[in-house]
Design a protein around this motif. Structure first.
Motif, mmCIF file in Angstrom:
data_model
loop_
_atom_site.group_PDB
_atom_site.id
_atom_site.type_symbol
_atom_site.label_atom_id
_atom_site.label_comp_id
_atom_site.label_asym_id
_atom_site.label_seq_id
_atom_site.Cartn_x
_atom_site.Cartn_y
_atom_site.Cartn_z
ATOM 1 N N MET A 30 0.826 -1.198 0.000
ATOM 2 C CA MET A 30 0.000 0.000 0.000
ATOM 3 C C MET A 30 0.867 1.258 0.000
ATOM 4 S SD MET A 30 -3.231 0.553 -0.102
ATOM 5 C CE MET A 30 -4.508 1.781 0.241
ATOM 6 N N ASP A 31 1.967 1.237 0.741
ATOM 7 C CA ASP A 31 2.897 2.370 0.733
ATOM 8 C C ASP A 31 3.426 2.616 -0.672
ATOM 9 O OD1 ASP A 31 2.697 2.687 3.505
ATOM 10 O OD2 ASP A 31 4.336 1.284 3.880
ATOM 11 N N LEU A 32 3.870 1.538 -1.325
ATOM 12 C CA LEU A 32 4.448 1.663 -2.660
ATOM 13 C C LEU A 32 3.414 2.104 -3.683
ATOM 14 C CD1 LEU A 32 6.796 -1.458 -2.695
ATOM 15 C CD2 LEU A 32 7.453 0.947 -2.536
ATOM 16 N N LEU A 33 2.173 1.706 -3.468
ATOM 17 C CA LEU A 33 1.107 2.133 -4.366
ATOM 18 C C LEU A 33 0.968 3.657 -4.345
ATOM 19 C CD1 LEU A 33 -1.245 0.749 -6.093
ATOM 20 C CD2 LEU A 33 -2.697 1.342 -4.160
ATOM 21 N N MET A 34 1.263 4.275 -3.189
ATOM 22 C CA MET A 34 1.088 5.715 -3.004
ATOM 23 C C MET A 34 2.377 6.509 -3.208
ATOM 24 S SD MET A 34 -2.066 6.018 -2.206
ATOM 25 C CE MET A 34 -3.457 5.136 -1.494
ATOM 26 N N LYS A 35 3.407 5.900 -3.737
ATOM 27 C CA LYS A 35 4.725 6.530 -3.722
ATOM 28 C C LYS A 35 4.808 7.792 -4.572
ATOM 29 C CE LYS A 35 6.971 3.988 -7.507
ATOM 30 N NZ LYS A 35 8.024 3.023 -7.862
ATOM 31 N N LEU A 36 3.885 8.011 -5.506
ATOM 32 C CA LEU A 36 3.918 9.205 -6.346
ATOM 33 C C LEU A 36 3.046 10.325 -5.802
ATOM 34 C CD1 LEU A 36 3.748 7.612 -9.920
ATOM 35 C CD2 LEU A 36 5.738 7.993 -8.458
ATOM 36 N N HIS A 37 2.486 10.143 -4.610
ATOM 37 C CA HIS A 37 1.587 11.141 -4.021
ATOM 38 C C HIS A 37 2.207 11.769 -2.774
ATOM 39 C CE1 HIS A 37 -1.515 9.963 -6.770
ATOM 40 N NE2 HIS A 37 -1.592 8.747 -6.295
ATOM 41 N N TYR A 38 1.809 13.018 -2.495
ATOM 42 C CA TYR A 38 2.350 13.782 -1.363
ATOM 43 C C TYR A 38 1.213 14.546 -0.691
ATOM 44 C CZ TYR A 38 6.516 12.820 -4.086
ATOM 45 O OH TYR A 38 7.503 12.171 -4.803
ATOM 46 N N ILE A 39 1.261 14.581 0.632
ATOM 47 C CA ILE A 39 0.315 15.383 1.404
ATOM 48 C C ILE A 39 0.947 16.755 1.620
ATOM 49 C CG2 ILE A 39 -1.048 15.555 3.514
ATOM 50 C CD1 ILE A 39 -1.677 13.083 1.800
ATOM 51 N N ARG A 40 0.195 17.803 1.314
ATOM 52 C CA ARG A 40 0.663 19.160 1.575
ATOM 53 C C ARG A 40 -0.340 19.857 2.472
ATOM 54 N NH1 ARG A 40 3.516 21.346 -4.059
ATOM 55 N NH2 ARG A 40 5.336 19.963 -3.890
ATOM 56 N N ALA A 41 0.144 20.419 3.570
ATOM 57 C CA ALA A 41 -0.742 21.055 4.549
ATOM 58 C C ALA A 41 -0.149 22.382 4.986
ATOM 59 C CB ALA A 41 -0.940 20.143 5.765
ATOM 60 N N VAL A 42 -1.020 23.360 5.257
ATOM 61 C CA VAL A 42 -0.578 24.663 5.747
ATOM 62 C C VAL A 42 -1.408 25.056 6.964
ATOM 63 C CG1 VAL A 42 0.341 25.571 3.586
ATOM 64 C CG2 VAL A 42 -2.089 25.852 4.107
ATOM 65 N N TYR A 43 -0.761 25.780 7.873
ATOM 66 C CA TYR A 43 -1.396 26.275 9.092
ATOM 67 C C TYR A 43 -1.014 27.745 9.254
ATOM 68 C CZ TYR A 43 -1.641 21.256 9.993
ATOM 69 O OH TYR A 43 -1.863 19.903 9.878
ATOM 70 N N PHE A 44 -2.019 28.636 9.240
ATOM 71 C CA PHE A 44 -1.781 30.067 9.355
ATOM 72 C C PHE A 44 -2.026 30.521 10.798
ATOM 73 C CE2 PHE A 44 -2.946 29.437 4.919
ATOM 74 C CZ PHE A 44 -2.047 30.240 4.235
ATOM 75 N N PHE A 45 -1.065 31.276 11.342
ATOM 76 C CA PHE A 45 -1.166 31.779 12.713
ATOM 77 C C PHE A 45 -0.996 33.295 12.726
ATOM 78 C CE2 PHE A 45 0.229 27.398 13.163
ATOM 79 C CZ PHE A 45 -0.572 26.925 14.206
ATOM 80 N N THR A 46 -1.735 33.943 13.613
ATOM 81 C CA THR A 46 -1.612 35.390 13.774
ATOM 82 C C THR A 46 -0.328 35.737 14.517
ATOM 83 O OG1 THR A 46 -2.776 35.386 15.896
ATOM 84 C CG2 THR A 46 -4.127 35.596 13.890
ATOM 85 N N SER A 47 -0.038 37.033 14.598
ATOM 86 C CA SER A 47 1.158 37.495 15.304
ATOM 87 C C SER A 47 1.096 37.160 16.794
ATOM 88 C CB SER A 47 1.328 39.004 15.113
ATOM 89 O OG SER A 47 0.180 39.698 15.551
ATOM 90 N N ASP A 48 -0.104 37.113 17.367
ATOM 91 C CA ASP A 48 -0.229 36.740 18.781
ATOM 92 C C ASP A 48 0.244 35.314 19.004
ATOM 93 O OD1 ASP A 48 -1.244 39.202 19.474
ATOM 94 O OD2 ASP A 48 -3.342 38.572 19.351
ATOM 95 N N ALA A 49 -0.101 34.422 18.078
ATOM 96 C CA ALA A 49 0.301 33.020 18.206
ATOM 97 C C ALA A 49 1.807 32.854 18.040
ATOM 98 C CB ALA A 49 -0.449 32.169 17.186
ATOM 99 N N ALA A 50 2.392 33.649 17.146
ATOM 100 C CA ALA A 50 3.819 33.495 16.846
ATOM 101 C C ALA A 50 4.718 34.389 17.692
ATOM 102 C CB ALA A 50 4.051 33.800 15.364
ATOM 103 N N GLN A 51 4.126 35.194 18.565
ATOM 104 C CA GLN A 51 4.901 36.163 19.349
ATOM 105 C C GLN A 51 5.970 35.478 20.201
ATOM 106 O OE1 GLN A 51 2.554 38.546 21.995
ATOM 107 N NE2 GLN A 51 4.156 40.082 22.300
ATOM 108 N N GLY A 52 7.199 35.996 20.100
ATOM 109 C CA GLY A 52 8.289 35.492 20.930
ATOM 110 C C GLY A 52 8.956 34.233 20.409
ATOM 111 N N LEU A 53 8.486 33.690 19.309
ATOM 112 C CA LEU A 53 9.065 32.457 18.777
ATOM 113 C C LEU A 53 10.141 32.771 17.751
ATOM 114 C CD1 LEU A 53 5.843 30.282 18.260
ATOM 115 C CD2 LEU A 53 7.521 30.116 20.111
#
Length: 431
Positions: A30-53
């Motif tokens: 099953m892994d090899l069957l999916m070898k040409l596919h990729y999961i792409r995900a994004v997560y957007f955060f405000t400045s409050d969430a990213a503050q100090g990082l």
């Protein structure tokens, strides 16, 4: 034209080196069957969430996570003498990219909506050298306002979309523990997270009377890259379907109240897109669709086929077909018949419907106590027949669902017009 400032690309490896330098992870059929596919995900955060990082803060949890996750994530693909691919667990690590955009998060949303374009590293296994290609790449994009986007590209041989969501969620959990420790120096160190589960793919045997799988097609790769070739340019777009629109869809496309109660939103939205794609394609309308769901034992791939004309059918009829007992294809047998060397396309071999509502928390990633204002996901390496993903809508968007569709670009333009004109369904808007 907007410019991106790519400041650094680095590699993160497990915090401790494994003792077995010759360790390998054998890839299932099953892994090899999916070898040409990729999961792409994004997560957007405000400045409050990213503050100090800082970037150091963002990278440090990855060392610890890779130390506890399955070692395959840090490995590299190798090809055996028989031609079958496997992962050498050599602790080569995952790639980290850092970039900056000269605009605010709000300005980005106004121009690009929830597009993943430019926010996920263009990561594909293979060229120029398969043996050096990372299996996962995380990209951090800073905006002028202090907002942050976390983008993940995840090779499907590591597991499905929920495995990718789980990976980033656990990263944020370790980060939260570190931030807490830095802020309160006298607190105890956070407990180590549980190891990532090894992906389990359900492989139900097809009944004897079934023919060969209809949800998979053999393909050729794009040169040295592990990517299927396409006859059309595939484009991706996301729609927001409000709770009010969902209720209207269910009630106006069903004859009886009992039908409405039993119809899932995934089934209804998938049926709606299926019908409109059929209308766009005319005589070549898709009668068979592939369905991805997350069961208790792992990934389930099934297929259904309508016995009637899809383009002129009622959405409720198509939703019932999607929700009916499905044919579970024995897709893994194709890999075995090829000796593990065949190249296949699954997502987009037929019009493919993916339920990302159940089985994992798309919004489980948290920075400084804040959830992302938006999360989105798409599949890279989609076949010409396209993919429909149904996800939860962001909090604060009056409920509903988000539908991310990848289709040949000309078909996608027609779909956008049809959904807007007939149902009032628009692109996800932040205005």
């Amino acid at each position: 034209m907007e410019e991106e400032s790519l400041s650094m690309i680095s590699t993160v490896v497990p915090a401790t080196h494994q003792s077995d330098e010759n360790g390998v992870c054998q890839l299932s059929s099953m892994d090899l069957l999916m070898k040409l596919h990729y999961i792409r995900a994004v997560y957007f955060f405000t400045s409050d969430a990213a503050q100090g990082l800082s970037m150091a803060d963002l990278k440090k949890p990855m060392f610890l996570l890779l130390d506890q996750a399955t070692r395959a994530i840090s490995g590299r693909v190798r090809i055996s003498e028989s031609g079958r691919a496997f992962v050498k667990c050599n602790d080569a690590g995952v790639r980290i990219a850092e970039s900056r955009r000269d605009r605010t998060l709000q300005e980005w949303f106004q121009q690009h909506g929830c597009s993943l374009e430019g926010l996920v590293h263009d990561h594909v296994l293979g060229g120029p050298d398969l043996g050096f290609s990372p299996l996962a790449v995380v990209k951090f994009t800073w905006f002028k306002c202090g907002g942050l986007c976390v983008g993940l590209s995840w090779s499907h041989i590591l597991g499905d979309a929920f495995s990718a969501f789980d990976f980033i969620t656990k990263w944020s959990q370790i980060l939260a523990g570190q931030t807490h420790t830095h802020t309160h120096t006298h607190t105890h160190a956070p407990p180590k997270p549980k190891p990532l589960p090894t992906p389990i793919h359900k492989q139900t045997q097809s009944p004897p009377h079934n023919n060969d799988p209809i949800s998979v097609k053999m393909t050729t790769t794009a040169g040295e890259f592990w990517l299927p070739t396409n006859h059309a340019k595939i484009a991706t777009h996301s729609f927001h379907v409000t709770s009010k629109q969902l209720n209207r869809l269910v009630t106006t496309s069903t004859c009886h109240q009992n039908d409405a109660a039993e119809t899932s939103y995934f089934g209804t939205l998938s049926a709606l897109v299926w019908k409109h794609v059929a209308r766009i394609r005319g005589e070549s309308e898709p009668r068979a669709v592939t369905i991805f769901t997350r069961g208790g034992e792992g990934l389930e791939v099934s297929a259904v086929e309508a016995s009637f004309v899809v383009a002129t059918s009622d959405v409720a009829d198509l939703a019932r077909v999607i929700g009916a007992e499905r044919r579970v294809d024995d897709v893994a047998k194709l890999v075995e018949e090829s000796g593990g060397k065949g190249d296949f396309v699954v997502y987009g071999a037929n019009l493919t419907l993916v339920d990302l509502e159940n089985g994992g928390d798309v919004y489980g990633v948290v920075l400084n106590g804040h959830k992302p204002v938006l999360a989105n996901c798409c599949i890279h390496g989609v076949g010409d027949d396209g993919v429909v993903l149904v996800l939860p809508a962001p909090e604060g968007f009056t409920g509903g669902r988000m539908v991310t569709v990848s289709l040949p670009d000309k078909e996608l333009l027609q779909l956008k017009d049809n959904l807007r004109d007939e149902w009032g369904i628009e692109s996800l808007s932040f205005s």
